[in-house]
Write a protein that holds these residues in place. Structure first.
Motif, PDB file in Angstrom:
ATOM      1  N   GLY A 200       1.286  -0.865  -0.001  1.00  0.00           N
ATOM      2  CA  GLY A 200      -0.311  -0.074   0.150  1.00  0.00           C
ATOM      3  C   GLY A 200       0.919   1.470  -0.462  1.00  0.00           C
ATOM      4  O   GLY A 200       2.231   1.075   0.544  1.00  0.00           O
ATOM      5  N   HIS A 202       0.893   5.623   0.572  1.00  0.00           N
ATOM      6  CA  HIS A 202      -0.370   7.191   0.765  1.00  0.00           C
ATOM      7  C   HIS A 202      -0.278   8.086  -0.632  1.00  0.00           C
ATOM      8  O   HIS A 202       1.092   8.418  -0.679  1.00  0.00           O
ATOM      9  N   ASN A 225      -5.637   6.124   1.450  1.00  0.00           N
ATOM     10  CA  ASN A 225      -4.473   4.838   1.168  1.00  0.00           C
ATOM     11  C   ASN A 225      -4.545   3.818  -0.334  1.00  0.00           C
ATOM     12  O   ASN A 225      -5.813   3.240  -0.207  1.00  0.00           O
ATOM     13  N   MET A 227      -4.271   0.736  -2.227  1.00  0.00           N
ATOM     14  CA  MET A 227      -3.639  -1.072  -2.270  1.00  0.00           C
ATOM     15  C   MET A 227      -2.961  -1.434  -3.934  1.00  0.00           C
ATOM     16  O   MET A 227      -4.249  -0.974  -5.209  1.00  0.00           O
ATOM     17  N   ASP A 249      -3.449  -2.251   5.864  1.00  0.00           N
ATOM     18  CA  ASP A 249      -3.562  -2.270   5.331  1.00  0.00           C
ATOM     19  C   ASP A 249      -4.393  -3.733   5.035  1.00  0.00           C
ATOM     20  O   ASP A 249      -4.883  -3.929   4.153  1.00  0.00           O
ATOM     21  N   ILE A 252      -8.047  -3.366   3.710  1.00  0.00           N
ATOM     22  CA  ILE A 252      -7.536  -3.110   2.186  1.00  0.00           C
ATOM     23  C   ILE A 252      -7.540  -4.058   1.783  1.00  0.00           C
ATOM     24  O   ILE A 252      -8.517  -4.508   0.644  1.00  0.00           O
TER      25      ILE A 252
END
Length: 337
Positions: A200, A202, A225, A227, A249, A252
């Protein structure tokens, strides 16, 4: 009453227009009924005043976007000009722009309306490629802020549908061993069944102040965020954007696996992706040994000599998985995120 009668004639034809709120339509309908029944009284002057204000706001106002040089004219000029202008403004060559426009119209429902399909695409690329504000886009395309906002949101939905069909593995990609692994003794034959890496990252997000808190994580600024999954050619084969910066993470990741409409490229039997320790250890997703040195920098500090089978594995795992970090680096550099 002459002023009111003129206003009434306008309302009679337009009081159900979608530009008017339900409350405004109710007030107008009440006044219309009273006038038709000769039942209008002076004590209702305040109601008439409200209607007059609304009339001047929606029926007699001067348009703010009053330039003769329209957004469509500007788009036509760019697409008929030097290719570098199109690259700088829309982030793609002219032939790719026209190819994308045709694809979106043919396969993803982009249609002409009061604003042409071409201008809708140009507007969205102008905002995305240059991180432009709504106010700048309204001036550039001579459209209202509400129209710009509606077009941009509609185009984001179209791009999302296109992304699911575009960002995916090529047919037969998982059947052969990547050259990056086959020709490197650090990875061959131990990672011969690895097909890519997951992580992931940002990205800065522009969020209204009232909604920022869930998006502010360890970076102390609003982010989303994202992925992503990439192969060893640094090509993305899956992306799942839009999550708050505080989202973990693993959360997600599990959502990506569960939502069938996202079309996550599950590894075939016997194949796997590389993940870091923040992801669940499960079939098809290989993480490092916990409690051992992992990142390459950990080994380089103090000239630490890698030793022990677990530490050696982690070192090779970290080196191979770094492809996803390099991919993010190239992406952010090009996009200036």
């Amino acid at each position: 009453m002459d002023e009111f009668n003129n206003m009434y004639n306008s309302f009679y034809m337009n009081y159900d227009t979608p530009e008017l709120s339900e409350e405004a339509q109710r007030i107008i309908a009440t006044i219309v009924t009273q006038v038709e029944n000769n039942n209008y009284h002076e004590e209702e002057e305040y109601v008439l005043s409200s209607v007059l204000v609304h009339h001047e706001t929606y029926f007699t106002m001067q348009p703010r976007m009053d330039s003769n040089y329209t957004g469509q004219m500007w788009v036509d000029e760019v697409l008929n000009g030097h290719n570098d202008r199109c690259m700088n403004i829309f982030r793609m060559p002219k032939n790719i722009f026209h190819s994308l426009l045709h694809d979106l119209q043919t396969n993803y429902g982009l249609k002409h309306g009061k604003v042409s399909a071409m201008e809708k695409l140009a507007l969205s690329l102008y905002i995305l490629g240059n991180r432009e504000s709504n106010s700048n886009a309204t001036e550039r395309f001579q459209q209202s802020g509400k129209t710009v906002n509606r077009i941009f949101i509609d185009m984001l939905h179209i791009f999302a549908r296109m992304g699911i069909d575009t960002i995916k593995p090529t047919e037969g990609q998982f059947e052969k061993v990547p050259n990056h692994i086959r020709h490197d003794t650090r990875y061959w034959p131990h990672f011969k069944d690895c097909i890519g890496a997951i992580d992931g990252t940002h990205i800065k997000a522009c969020i209204s102040s009232s909604c920022q808190i869930p998006y502010i994580g360890r970076k102390c600024e609003p982010t989303q965020n994202i992925m992503a999954v990439c192969d060893f050619n640094m090509c993305s084969i899956f992306a799942f954007p839009g999550w708050e910066g505080t989202a973990h993470d693993s959360r997600i990741f599990l959502q990506a696996l569960r939502k069938q409409e996202l079309k996550f490229p599950h590894p075939p039997p016997g194949k796997y992706y590389l993940v870091d320790s923040g992801y669940p250890q499960m079939a098809g997703f290989l993480g490092p040994y916990r409690g051992e040195r992992y990142h390459l920098l950990d080994s380089r500090r103090g000239n630490h000599q890698v030793s022990g089978k677990k530490e050696i594995f982690n070192h090779a795992h970290s080196s191979l998985r770094s492809v996803i970090e390099r991919t993010f680096g190239v992406w952010k550099k090009n996009g200036q995120y």
